[in-house]
Structures are given as structure tokens and as C-alpha cells.
Write an enzyme that holds these catalytic residues in place. Structure first.
Site, PDB file in Angstrom:
ATOM      1  N   ARG A  32       0.836  -1.205   0.000  1.00 10.48           N
ATOM      2  CA  ARG A  32       0.000   0.000   0.000  1.00 10.48           C
ATOM      3  C   ARG A  32       0.869   1.253   0.000  1.00 10.48           C
ATOM      4  O   ARG A  32       0.509   2.267  -0.604  1.00 10.48           O
ATOM      5  CB  ARG A  32      -0.910  -0.011   1.239  1.00 10.48           C
ATOM      6  CG  ARG A  32      -1.821   1.198   1.413  1.00 10.48           C
ATOM      7  CD  ARG A  32      -2.940   1.269   0.430  1.00 10.48           C
ATOM      8  NE  ARG A  32      -3.719   0.039   0.320  1.00 10.48           N
ATOM      9  CZ  ARG A  32      -4.817  -0.078  -0.412  1.00 10.48           C
ATOM     10  NH1 ARG A  32      -5.261   0.953  -1.134  1.00 10.48           N
ATOM     11  NH2 ARG A  32      -5.447  -1.233  -0.484  1.00 10.48           N
ATOM     12  N   HIS A  38      -4.864  -4.040   4.872  1.00 13.65           N
ATOM     13  CA  HIS A  38      -4.884  -2.896   3.959  1.00 13.65           C
ATOM     14  C   HIS A  38      -3.463  -2.461   3.631  1.00 13.65           C
ATOM     15  O   HIS A  38      -3.164  -2.080   2.497  1.00 13.65           O
ATOM     16  CB  HIS A  38      -5.672  -1.730   4.559  1.00 13.65           C
ATOM     17  CG  HIS A  38      -6.089  -0.712   3.555  1.00 13.65           C
ATOM     18  ND1 HIS A  38      -5.520   0.544   3.486  1.00 13.65           N
ATOM     19  CD2 HIS A  38      -7.019  -0.762   2.561  1.00 13.65           C
ATOM     20  CE1 HIS A  38      -6.095   1.225   2.510  1.00 13.65           C
ATOM     21  NE2 HIS A  38      -6.993   0.464   1.924  1.00 13.65           N
ATOM     22  N   CYS A  39      -2.585  -2.524   4.597  1.00 13.44           N
ATOM     23  CA  CYS A  39      -1.201  -2.098   4.391  1.00 13.44           C
ATOM     24  C   CYS A  39      -0.473  -2.953   3.352  1.00 13.44           C
ATOM     25  O   CYS A  39       0.486  -2.483   2.729  1.00 13.44           O
ATOM     26  CB  CYS A  39      -0.416  -2.171   5.695  1.00 13.44           C
ATOM     27  SG  CYS A  39      -0.981  -1.059   6.993  1.00 13.44           S
ATOM     28  N   ILE A  40      -0.910  -4.200   3.171  1.00 13.15           N
ATOM     29  CA  ILE A  40      -0.165  -5.098   2.278  1.00 13.15           C
ATOM     30  C   ILE A  40      -0.847  -5.283   0.927  1.00 13.15           C
ATOM     31  O   ILE A  40      -0.431  -6.140   0.140  1.00 13.15           O
ATOM     32  CB  ILE A  40       0.072  -6.469   2.943  1.00 13.15           C
ATOM     33  CG1 ILE A  40      -1.241  -7.239   3.134  1.00 13.15           C
ATOM     34  CG2 ILE A  40       0.787  -6.303   4.271  1.00 13.15           C
ATOM     35  CD1 ILE A  40      -1.046  -8.693   3.599  1.00 13.15           C
TER      36      ILE A  40
END
Length: 338
Positions: free
Chosen positions: A92, A330-332
Site C-alpha cells: 500500500r 490494507h497495508c499489504i
């Protein structure tokens, strides 16, 4: 670049891109548990709904021969595995933000400096170009530092962000709100920037918004409410909700604020508070994958989020191992619009 638009995350996807935990020296004993959590997320995203809702096409980056073989063995055959170098899995932030320009999809590329100089890993500054090539789209570059998790989009020209991150001198020295807004409007096609203050305690991203507030529909945003008397983010979470309730989006709509429970107080192995968030979910075509951490708030958060997404299956997947690296689902991930 004012002809750009960034579709909302709930708009139809062509694909979702993510990474396979690959660096044993970074993950150590959490490597295999983190891989299991990523695999569970991928399976949830590709699944169809009982009503026939179409799941996502998922592309997974794996770095090195061992990781490539491991990913191909662990993931369903429908998943596309790519040999593309990256520093770590936080796509992300290191990867492109996909945008629409006319009838074309382009990959927006920004500078990346390891979240303000905290982590310097080879290939984190180039993985976005690799993703763009694999996706077969052209690249558009912007002359400033920006991580994708620092901004959230409603698809109608509104961008939500935090002062703690975007105005931090460790990113773009000298920025104030007016300067930041001018850059964001040009680079993202935004018409209005909504500013929150601080993010979660001990968040090495300096307050990424995707941990504290997310658009979930036109004029609608979700944030967290404190869970338990010892919630380390109680004051911050209440302030976020109050600030959001006073905001209007680019279309002039007063925001409808939905609150779900936070995970509460989550500690690492050294007894330090870590930035666990149920808001670090990824919205798929048929599913929403919400991280949980085995806390008492998980079921209530899952029910509340399911009520906010009546057209999708909302799946809770444990994310404790991924959280040891500082983020969650979400970060990945990064969605590529249809």
C-alpha cells in the site's frame, strides 16, 4: 494531473495486488504465521458469495526462489504469483496508487523514504515500477513523498488524511496544509482534503489514516470507538469521531460517521502498545477482510462492519503475525480498478 480520478475502494476491481512474506531475516519466527495469514486473506478475496458475487483476481509478489516456491504451493492455483523484488510486504505504501485518466488506468508513483527514514530496504523504492509493468499500465510520477496508507479516497474527489503524517518534516520538509493540499489536488485529482490530527499510539507510519478512518460509501466514513477502560487511544479515537462529524466532503455532504469497536489495548512481546486496528481492512469485489487480534472486541467489530457492508461478505482473519511488522491487510494490498 487534474484529469485524474481515483476510484473508491468499493468500486469494481480488475485485480488486487499483494506481497508474500519473503525475508526470513525480517520476519524470523513470524515468517510462517504471517504467510498463513496472507494466504487466508487471499482465499477470502478470491471467493465468490453464495449469491454469485464475483471475487477478486489476486496478484501476489514473491521475492526469491524459496518464497516463489512457497507461495505457489500455499496459494490456490487461480492466484497469479510474480517474481518481483520488494523490500517488505507493505505494498500500500511502496507500490503505486492506481488511478483513472480518461478511459485508461495509470499507476501513480511517489517518492518513498522508509516512513520518514525509519526503514531503508532495497527495492522498496522500485517495486511500484515492477507492479506497473506487470499490470501493463503506464506510470505517472509526482515529485514528493507519499505513502498510499496516508490517504483515503471516496471516489468523488475527497481525500482524507492526517496532519501527523503529511505535515511531518520527515516526509516533505516545509509543507503546511496549503502546500500539501496543492500537491495532493494536482497529483491525485482531489477537490477537497479533509484533515484529521493524530493517529494511533506507537504507529511507525506517523499516523496513517487507513488505521483510523476509512470511507465506506458516498458521504459515509467509519472510525473506531474505544474498547475497554485501558484503551491507549481513547482520547484520539473520540477526537477523530468528533472531527469527522463536523466535516463535509467534496460534494457538500455532511459525513455520516459509523463507529466500530477498536481492538483495545494490544501489546507486543515486550509489553509495548502496538497499533492494532480493525479499520485496516481491504474491500474486495465480494468480500471485506477485517483483521482481528484475538481480542474481546473482534466479534462486535465484525458485526458492526458487516452492517456497514450489506452487499459483501465480511470476513474476520487473525493478523497478529503481520502486525509484528507494523500493519495489516490494507497495508499489504493495493486495488487496481476495473
Amino acid at each position: 494531473m487534474t484529469d485524474l480520478t481515483i476510484p473508491a475502494e468499493w468500486a469494481p476491481h480488475k485485480a488486487i495486488w499483494t506481497c508474500w512474506p519473503s525475508a526470513a531475516d525480517l520476519w524470523q519466527e513470524d515468517l510462517e504465521p504471517a504467510r498463513a495469514e496472507v494466504a487466508a486473506m487471499v482465499r477470502a478475496l478470491i471467493a465468490t458469495t453464495p449469491e454469485g458475487g464475483r471475487g477478486d483476481v489476486v496478484h501476489v509478489l514473491a521475492c526469491g526462489a524459496e518464497a516463489l516456491a512457497n507461495a505457489r504451493a500455499a496459494l490456490p492455483k487461480a492466484v497469479n504469483v510474480h517474481d518481483i523484488a520488494f523490500g517488505d510486504i507493505w505494498l500500500r505504501d511502496t507500490g503505486p496508487i492506481f488511478a483513472r485518466r480518461g478511459d485508461q488506468i495509470v499507476a501513480l508513483r511517489f517518492g518513498f523514504n522508509g516512513w520518514g527514514g525509519k526503514y531503508d530496504l532495497a527495492h522498496d523504492d522500485s517495486v511500484g515500477d515492477g507492479v506497473a509493468r506487470a499490470a501493463g499500465v503506464s506510470t505517472v510520477r509526482a515529485p514528493f513523498i507519499l505513502e498510499g496508507g496516508a490517504v483515503d479516497h471516496d471516489g468523488d474527489g475527497t481525500v482524507l488524511t492526517t496532519r501527523q503524517c503529511l505535515l511531518n518534516p520527515n516526509r516533505n520538509p516545509g509543507w503546511d496544509e496549503a502546500t500539501a493540499e496543492a500537491f495532493l489536488k494536482r497529483a491525485l485529482g482531489a477537490r477537497k482534503i479533509l484533515w484529521l490530527g493524530d493517529g494511533l499510539a506507537n504507529d511507525h507510519t506517523d499516523g496513517h489514516v487507513d488505521n483510523i478512518a476509512r470511507f465506506i460509501g458516498p458521504g459515509r466514513v467509519v472510525c473506531m470507538e474505544p474498547f475497554g477502560e485501558d484503551d491507549p487511544n481513547q482520547a484520539v479515537l473520540d477526537q477523530i469521531a468528533a472531527d469527522l462529524a463536523a466535516m463535509r466532503d467534496a460534494q457538500g455532504r455532511v459525513l455520516d460517521v459509523v463507529r466500530i469497536p477498536s481492538p483495545g489495548r494490544v501489546l507486543d512481546e515486550d509489553g509495548e502498545v502496538i497499533p492494532a486496528s480493525h479499520l485496516n481492512f481491504i474491500i474486495g469485489n465480494a468480500s471485506v477482510v477485517m483483521p482481528h487480534y484475538g481480542t474481546a472486541s473482534a466479534d462486535a467489530a465484525l458485526r458492526a462492519l458487516a452492517a456497514a457492508f450489506p452487499g459483501r461478505r465480511v470476513v474476520g482473519i487473525q493478523s497478529n503475525a503481520i502486525l509484528t511488522g507494523g500493519g495489516s491487510f490494507h497495508c499489504i494490498t493495493q486495488q487496481e480498478p476495473a
